[in-house]
Design a protein around this motif. Sequence first.
Motif, PDB file in Angstrom:
ATOM      1  N   ARG A 181      92.253  70.957  74.549  1.00 32.93           N
ATOM      2  CA  ARG A 181      92.020  72.385  74.753  1.00 32.93           C
ATOM      3  C   ARG A 181      92.866  73.150  73.751  1.00 32.93           C
ATOM      4  O   ARG A 181      94.041  72.835  73.551  1.00 32.93           O
ATOM      5  N   VAL A 182      92.273  74.143  73.127  1.00 31.27           N
ATOM      6  CA  VAL A 182      92.991  75.021  72.210  1.00 31.27           C
ATOM      7  C   VAL A 182      93.279  76.325  72.952  1.00 31.27           C
ATOM      8  O   VAL A 182      92.361  76.986  73.428  1.00 31.27           O
ATOM      9  N   LEU A 183      94.564  76.641  73.067  1.00 29.09           N
ATOM     10  CA  LEU A 183      94.964  77.897  73.701  1.00 29.09           C
ATOM     11  C   LEU A 183      95.059  78.963  72.623  1.00 29.09           C
ATOM     12  O   LEU A 183      95.919  78.895  71.741  1.00 29.09           O
ATOM     13  N   ASP A 184      94.176  79.925  72.680  1.00 30.17           N
ATOM     14  CA  ASP A 184      94.163  81.032  71.724  1.00 30.17           C
ATOM     15  C   ASP A 184      95.246  82.030  72.118  1.00 30.17           C
ATOM     16  O   ASP A 184      95.303  82.448  73.275  1.00 30.17           O
ATOM     17  N   HIS A 185      96.064  82.418  71.161  1.00 33.76           N
ATOM     18  CA  HIS A 185      97.193  83.306  71.454  1.00 33.76           C
ATOM     19  C   HIS A 185      96.761  84.658  72.024  1.00 33.76           C
ATOM     20  O   HIS A 185      97.531  85.303  72.715  1.00 33.76           O
ATOM     21  N   THR A 202      98.166  84.115  76.546  1.00 39.77           N
ATOM     22  CA  THR A 202      99.530  84.570  76.282  1.00 39.77           C
ATOM     23  C   THR A 202     100.543  83.981  77.254  1.00 39.77           C
ATOM     24  O   THR A 202     101.582  83.463  76.839  1.00 39.77           O
ATOM     25  N   SER A 203     100.253  84.038  78.534  1.00 40.47           N
ATOM     26  CA  SER A 203     101.231  83.564  79.514  1.00 40.47           C
ATOM     27  C   SER A 203     101.376  82.049  79.483  1.00 40.47           C
ATOM     28  O   SER A 203     102.483  81.528  79.639  1.00 40.47           O
ATOM     29  N   GLU A 204     100.271  81.318  79.292  1.00 41.41           N
ATOM     30  CA  GLU A 204     100.355  79.862  79.200  1.00 41.41           C
ATOM     31  C   GLU A 204     101.200  79.444  77.997  1.00 41.41           C
ATOM     32  O   GLU A 204     102.039  78.549  78.096  1.00 41.41           O
ATOM     33  N   ILE A 205     100.979  80.089  76.873  1.00 43.38           N
ATOM     34  CA  ILE A 205     101.739  79.770  75.658  1.00 43.38           C
ATOM     35  C   ILE A 205     103.201  80.142  75.844  1.00 43.38           C
ATOM     36  O   ILE A 205     104.092  79.385  75.451  1.00 43.38           O
ATOM     37  N   ALA A 206     103.460  81.276  76.482  1.00 44.93           N
ATOM     38  CA  ALA A 206     104.852  81.680  76.735  1.00 44.93           C
ATOM     39  C   ALA A 206     105.564  80.662  77.618  1.00 44.93           C
ATOM     40  O   ALA A 206     106.734  80.330  77.388  1.00 44.93           O
ATOM     41  N   THR A 207     104.862  80.139  78.606  1.00 40.96           N
ATOM     42  CA  THR A 207     105.453  79.120  79.483  1.00 40.96           C
ATOM     43  C   THR A 207     105.758  77.851  78.700  1.00 40.96           C
ATOM     44  O   THR A 207     106.850  77.284  78.822  1.00 40.96           O
ATOM     45  N   LEU A 208     104.812  77.399  77.893  1.00 43.16           N
ATOM     46  CA  LEU A 208     105.044  76.203  77.075  1.00 43.16           C
ATOM     47  C   LEU A 208     106.212  76.407  76.112  1.00 43.16           C
ATOM     48  O   LEU A 208     107.017  75.503  75.893  1.00 43.16           O
ATOM     49  N   ILE A 221     106.438  73.379  72.725  1.00 45.35           N
ATOM     50  CA  ILE A 221     105.715  73.659  71.485  1.00 45.35           C
ATOM     51  C   ILE A 221     106.708  74.036  70.403  1.00 45.35           C
ATOM     52  O   ILE A 221     107.847  74.405  70.680  1.00 45.35           O
ATOM     53  N   HIS A 222     106.254  73.944  69.163  1.00 44.78           N
ATOM     54  CA  HIS A 222     107.085  74.352  68.043  1.00 44.78           C
ATOM     55  C   HIS A 222     107.278  75.868  68.103  1.00 44.78           C
ATOM     56  O   HIS A 222     106.366  76.602  68.492  1.00 44.78           O
ATOM     57  N   GLY A 223     108.442  76.327  67.710  1.00 39.42           N
ATOM     58  CA  GLY A 223     108.752  77.744  67.751  1.00 39.42           C
ATOM     59  C   GLY A 223     107.790  78.606  66.955  1.00 39.42           C
ATOM     60  O   GLY A 223     107.546  79.751  67.296  1.00 39.42           O
ATOM     61  N   SER A 224     107.232  78.046  65.894  1.00 43.95           N
ATOM     62  CA  SER A 224     106.327  78.803  65.033  1.00 43.95           C
ATOM     63  C   SER A 224     104.866  78.733  65.477  1.00 43.95           C
ATOM     64  O   SER A 224     103.998  79.331  64.846  1.00 43.95           O
ATOM     65  N   SER A 225     104.584  78.024  66.567  1.00 41.88           N
ATOM     66  CA  SER A 225     103.196  77.867  67.029  1.00 41.88           C
ATOM     67  C   SER A 225     102.598  79.198  67.439  1.00 41.88           C
ATOM     68  O   SER A 225     103.238  79.999  68.117  1.00 41.88           O
ATOM     69  N   ASN A 271      98.592  79.433  68.000  1.00 42.50           N
ATOM     70  CA  ASN A 271      97.626  78.836  68.913  1.00 42.50           C
ATOM     71  C   ASN A 271      98.147  77.444  69.244  1.00 42.50           C
ATOM     72  O   ASN A 271      98.807  76.813  68.426  1.00 42.50           O
ATOM     73  N   VAL A 272      97.843  76.956  70.432  1.00 45.82           N
ATOM     74  CA  VAL A 272      98.419  75.701  70.897  1.00 45.82           C
ATOM     75  C   VAL A 272      97.309  74.730  71.270  1.00 45.82           C
ATOM     76  O   VAL A 272      96.327  75.124  71.902  1.00 45.82           O
TER      77      VAL A 272
END
Length: 92
Positions: A42-46, A50-56, A62-66, A68-69
Amino acid sequence: MNPYRDWLTLREIDAAAGLAKGHAFRRFKQLAALREEGVDYRVLDHRLATSEIATLRAEGRIHGSSINVVLLAPDFAAALLGSLRDAPPRHQ
């Protein structure tokens, strides 16, 4: 409940393989055409996750520069990790 709790990020796969950032992403790009988005990854679009990526990010997954995940299902993650471990070393 997080349906992707057992899924791995590319950063986690790089770390498990003992490789520098980017190795898992490059291998993912090679293998993704053989897999199904939403099932194997699954590709998480920024803009939408937003909240899923912030949690990761807060969990250090995740890498700090990521931006989309990419999350990989357990079976795909294991296959990708195995292919990284079996590959001959690359010079960077």
